[in-house]
Write a protein that holds these residues in place. Structure first.
Motif, mmCIF file in Angstrom:
data_model
loop_
_atom_site.group_PDB
_atom_site.id
_atom_site.type_symbol
_atom_site.label_atom_id
_atom_site.label_comp_id
_atom_site.label_asym_id
_atom_site.label_seq_id
_atom_site.Cartn_x
_atom_site.Cartn_y
_atom_site.Cartn_z
ATOM 1 N N UNK A 61 26.526 33.009 47.638
ATOM 2 C CA UNK A 61 26.518 33.944 46.905
ATOM 3 C C UNK A 61 27.226 34.683 47.942
ATOM 4 N N UNK A 62 27.213 34.198 48.796
ATOM 5 C CA UNK A 62 28.626 34.716 49.957
ATOM 6 C C UNK A 62 30.205 34.452 49.157
ATOM 7 N N UNK A 63 30.560 32.994 48.469
ATOM 8 C CA UNK A 63 31.266 32.643 47.948
ATOM 9 C C UNK A 63 31.496 33.793 46.527
ATOM 10 N N UNK A 64 30.199 33.409 45.579
ATOM 11 C CA UNK A 64 30.580 34.914 44.758
ATOM 12 C C UNK A 64 31.559 36.229 44.979
ATOM 13 N N UNK A 65 30.889 36.235 45.749
ATOM 14 C CA UNK A 65 31.648 37.888 45.878
ATOM 15 C C UNK A 65 32.563 37.921 46.577
ATOM 16 N N UNK A 66 33.393 36.965 47.832
ATOM 17 C CA UNK A 66 34.416 36.565 47.861
ATOM 18 C C UNK A 66 35.171 36.958 47.198
ATOM 19 N N UNK A 67 35.194 35.948 46.272
ATOM 20 C CA UNK A 67 35.700 35.576 44.859
ATOM 21 C C UNK A 67 35.760 37.072 43.420
ATOM 22 N N UNK A 68 34.422 37.839 43.369
ATOM 23 C CA UNK A 68 34.635 38.971 43.285
ATOM 24 C C UNK A 68 35.472 39.992 43.910
ATOM 25 N N UNK A 69 35.030 40.469 45.007
ATOM 26 C CA UNK A 69 36.096 41.281 45.607
ATOM 27 C C UNK A 69 37.313 40.615 45.553
ATOM 28 N N UNK A 70 38.005 39.626 45.999
ATOM 29 C CA UNK A 70 39.722 39.288 44.935
ATOM 30 C C UNK A 70 39.935 39.456 43.469
ATOM 31 N N UNK A 71 39.387 39.915 43.085
ATOM 32 C CA UNK A 71 39.226 39.774 40.809
ATOM 33 C C UNK A 71 39.787 40.779 41.501
ATOM 34 N N UNK A 72 38.591 40.982 41.700
ATOM 35 C CA UNK A 72 38.796 43.201 41.781
ATOM 36 C C UNK A 72 39.466 43.795 42.321
ATOM 37 N N UNK A 73 40.444 43.049 43.499
ATOM 38 C CA UNK A 73 41.332 43.982 44.272
ATOM 39 C C UNK A 73 43.285 43.659 43.492
ATOM 40 N N UNK A 74 43.374 41.928 43.216
ATOM 41 C CA UNK A 74 44.067 41.679 43.093
ATOM 42 C C UNK A 74 44.409 41.544 41.723
ATOM 43 N N UNK A 75 43.525 40.775 41.385
ATOM 44 C CA UNK A 75 43.452 40.170 39.633
ATOM 45 C C UNK A 75 44.500 38.510 40.297
ATOM 46 N N UNK A 76 43.949 37.989 41.523
ATOM 47 C CA UNK A 76 44.496 36.186 41.154
ATOM 48 C C UNK A 76 43.874 34.879 41.036
ATOM 49 N N UNK A 99 34.963 27.352 37.728
ATOM 50 C CA UNK A 99 34.194 27.569 36.189
ATOM 51 C C UNK A 99 34.058 28.446 36.254
ATOM 52 N N UNK A 100 33.717 29.000 37.349
ATOM 53 C CA UNK A 100 32.621 30.522 38.193
ATOM 54 C C UNK A 100 33.608 31.092 37.359
ATOM 55 N N UNK A 101 35.058 31.402 37.975
ATOM 56 C CA UNK A 101 36.405 32.582 37.373
ATOM 57 C C UNK A 101 35.954 32.140 35.768
ATOM 58 N N UNK A 102 35.340 31.278 34.680
ATOM 59 C CA UNK A 102 36.073 31.554 33.140
ATOM 60 C C UNK A 102 34.385 31.556 33.176
ATOM 61 N N UNK A 103 33.615 31.542 33.334
ATOM 62 C CA UNK A 103 31.880 32.037 32.884
ATOM 63 C C UNK A 103 32.346 33.590 32.956
ATOM 64 N N UNK A 104 33.062 33.873 33.869
ATOM 65 C CA UNK A 104 32.802 35.452 34.011
ATOM 66 C C UNK A 104 34.059 36.047 32.962
ATOM 67 N N UNK A 105 34.699 35.171 32.619
ATOM 68 C CA UNK A 105 36.119 35.623 31.858
ATOM 69 C C UNK A 105 37.452 36.361 32.531
ATOM 70 N N UNK A 106 37.666 35.639 34.519
ATOM 71 C CA UNK A 106 38.423 35.939 34.684
ATOM 72 C C UNK A 106 39.539 35.407 34.539
ATOM 73 N N UNK A 107 39.511 33.910 34.216
ATOM 74 C CA UNK A 107 40.633 32.818 33.972
ATOM 75 C C UNK A 107 40.604 33.286 32.397
ATOM 76 N N UNK A 108 42.516 33.617 32.017
ATOM 77 C CA UNK A 108 42.845 33.613 30.157
ATOM 78 C C UNK A 108 42.910 32.177 30.000
ATOM 79 N N UNK A 109 41.949 31.980 28.812
ATOM 80 C CA UNK A 109 42.048 30.152 28.658
ATOM 81 C C UNK A 109 43.224 31.125 26.924
ATOM 82 N N UNK A 110 43.782 29.496 27.429
ATOM 83 C CA UNK A 110 44.905 29.486 26.369
ATOM 84 C C UNK A 110 44.440 29.553 25.375
ATOM 85 N N UNK A 111 45.392 29.505 24.178
ATOM 86 C CA UNK A 111 45.151 29.644 23.083
ATOM 87 C C UNK A 111 44.956 27.335 22.832
#
Length: 171
Positions: A61-76, A99-111
């Motif tokens: 949960x700590x790692x997921x929160x860290x990833x979500x927080x970074x994504x919300x702030x910086x979109x890295x 895979x976590x970011x892909x599941x939450x649609x944070x990663x852009x899936x290329x054509x």
């Protein structure tokens, strides 16, 4: 397009490799036996040394929160997040983060792009080239039509002279 399918190693093969290395077999000999690279044998040995909890565990949960927080702030991206987590002392697999970011649609899936020799290419038959070649001055011309995406010759003809009839025949 030629596709090289490598030999897939099943669980029994992996156990055999691990046991063989413990008995003194060389990594290069095993790689030749299973038709894989020595690096792949080393990866199998490394995976066998990892504890089971590290192999199959999900993100905490700590790692997921860290990833979500970074994504919300910086979109890295996932690679940057992986190195940030490592710098914090958290040993997390890059693929779990991806895979976590892909599941939450944070990663852009290329054509689905056509990749030829590691580069994005046009679809087949979209770039066709008509060219000729003459080995020596007294030889016949070779006229050919090439698909530049796949680098395949579609048609060809040989002629002493390049005429419109010969070119239309090749086309």
């Amino acid at each position: 397009m030629v596709v090289n399918l490598t030999y897939m190693l099943n669980t029994e093969d992996r156990k055999f490799i691990i046991d063989s290395v413990k008995k003194g077999y060389k990594v290069t000999e095993l790689a030749r036996m299973f038709n894989v690279t020595p690096r792949r044998i080393q990866q199998i040995l490394h995976e066998s040394e990892m504890p089971e909890s590290a192999k199959d565990s999900e993100l905490t949960d700590e790692e997921k929160k860290f990833i979500d927080d970074l994504w919300d702030r910086y979109r890295i991206g996932s690679r940057t997040i992986y190195y940030l987590l490592r710098s914090k002392g958290l040993n997390v697999s890059y693929y779990k983060i991806y895979n976590y970011m892909k599941m939450k649609r944070m990663v852009q899936i290329k054509d689905n792009a056509l990749i030829v020799n590691g580069k994005k290419a046009e679809p087949p038959l979209s770039t066709v080239l008509l060219d000729y070649h003459q080995k020596n001055f007294n030889d016949q011309y070779a006229i050919f039509c090439v698909d530049m995406t796949t680098k395949k010759i579609l048609s060809y003809a040989e002629s002493v002279k390049i005429t419109s009839d010969v070119v239309s025949g090749v086309l």
